[in-house]
Design an enzyme around this catalytic site. Structure first.
Site: not given
Length: 287
Positions: A144-145, A148, A219
Site C-alpha cells: 500500500h505504501e 502511494h 487511499e
C-alpha cells in the site's frame, strides 16, 4: 505523520508564514494592486508547498524518530524482511530507485510513506507492526505504501496545496488590508502584518479538509494498486489485520493521529485522512 499529510500541512503552514514574514520585513510591497497581490500569492503559495514537499522525508525522520535500515548490513530478521520486501515490491511497481526503509519505535500498528519524489522516498513501519502482524499482513501494508510512491501522491498533494496556499495568502492580505484601515496610520503596517499572519493560519486550517478529502480518495486508489502489486487477498488480509489493532495507538503522538493508516477516527470524518477500514475492505472485495 507528524506523518505524511498532517506533517506536510504542518510544515507547509510554518514555511508559508516564514516566506510571507520575510517578504514583509524586506518591504516587498510591489503587489499593491489586486493583480500584483494575486501574482505574489501564487508565487509564495506554490513556493511554500514545494519547500514543504522537499523537506517531507527529512521532517518525517526527525519527527517520528525513524531509524533507516542500512541496506548493506540490516540488523536482525525483522529489518531484513522489511528491507527485502519493500525493495521487492518497489521493483514490481517499476520504481527505478529503491526507497529508503526505516523503522520507528511505537506500540501502534502503523506505517507510512513520504518523500519529494519517487527517487527520494521513504517507507517506514512501526515496531508495533512488526511485533503484532505476520509477514503476509506486513507485506500488504508495505505494498500500500509503495502504491502511494508509485502514484506520486505527495506531488499531487503539493499541487493542490499550492492552489490552496494561493487563496490563503490572497484573502488573508485582503482581510488584513481592510482591518488596517480602521486603525491609526502609524499602527497600520503593524496591524496589517499581524492580521495577515493570524488569518494565514486560520485560513490554512479551514482549507485543510480539502487536502484530507484528497487523501481519502487516494487511499482507495493506493489499495487498488497494492492489490495488483502484492495480491488482492493479501491486501484484504492486511486491512483486516489492521482493523483488529486500531486500539493500539501511541498516546505520545496525539498531534499526528490523522496520519494513521488504521484510519481510527479520533477527529471528525471531515478531518480524517483515511476512509474507514470497513469501506476500504468492501471496495477491494468489489474489484
Amino acid at each position: 505523520m507528524l506523518k505524511r499529510i498532517s506533517l506536510f500541512i504542518f510544515v507547509n503552514i510554518l514555511v508559508l508564514i516564514t516566506i510571507t514574514t520575510i517578504t514583509s520585513l524586506l518591504g516587498v510591497q510591489s503587489y499593491m494592486g489586486s493583480g500584483g497581490l494575486l501574482a505574489f500569492s501564487v508565487i509564495a503559495g506554490f513556493s511554500g508547498a514545494i519547500i514543504s514537499l522537499m523537506m517531507s522525508r527529512v521532517m518525517a525522520k526527525w519527527m517520528m524518530g525513524v531509524q533507516v535500515i542500512d541496506e548493506r548490513s540490516p540488523q536482525g530478521e525483522y529489518e531484513r524482511f522489511v528491507l527485502e520486501e519493500t525493495h521487492r515490491l518497489a521493483s514490481v511497481a517499476g520504481l527505478r530507485k529503491m526507497p529508503q526503509v526505516g523503522i520507528y519505535h511505537s506500540a501502534e500498528v502503523n506505517a507510512f510513506a513520504t518523500g519529494p519524489s519517487k527517487r527520494r522516498s521513504l517507507v517506514a513501519v512501526s515496531s508495533g507492526m512488526l511485533e503484532r502482524m505476520d509477514r503476509d499482513a506486513i507485506s500488504g501494508v508495505i505494498a500500500h505504501e509503495i502504491a502511494h510512491i508509485k502514484s506520486g501522491d505527495m506531488v499531487t498533494t503539493t499541487l493542490l496545496q499550492g492552489v490552496l496556499n494561493t487563496f490563503v495568502i490572497f484573502f488573508s492580505r485582503l482581510v488584513a488590508k481592510a482591518v488596517s484601515n480602521f486603525v491609526r496610520e502609524e499602527f497600520a503596517m503593524v496591524v496589517y502584518f499581524l492580521t495577515s499572519i493570524v488569518f494565514e493560519i486560520l485560513f490554512s486550517i479551514l482549507s485543510s479538509p480539502i487536502i484530507f478529502w484528497h487523501s481519502r480518495r487516494r487511499e482507495f486508489k493506493a489499495d487498488e494498486l497494492a492489490a495488483k502489486l502484492g495480491g488482492k487477498e493479501k491486501m484484504i488480509y492486511a486491512l483486516e489485520s489492521l482493523r483488529h489493532t486500531t486500539s493500539l495507538v501511541d498516546d505520545r503522538q496525539k498531534s499526528i493521529a490523522a496520519f494513521k493508516i488504521s484510519g481510527k477516527e479520533k477527529f471528525s470524518r471531515l478531518f480524517s485522512t483515511h476512509p474507514p477500514l470497513e469501506k476500504r475492505i468492501e471496495r477491494l472485495h468489489s474489484l
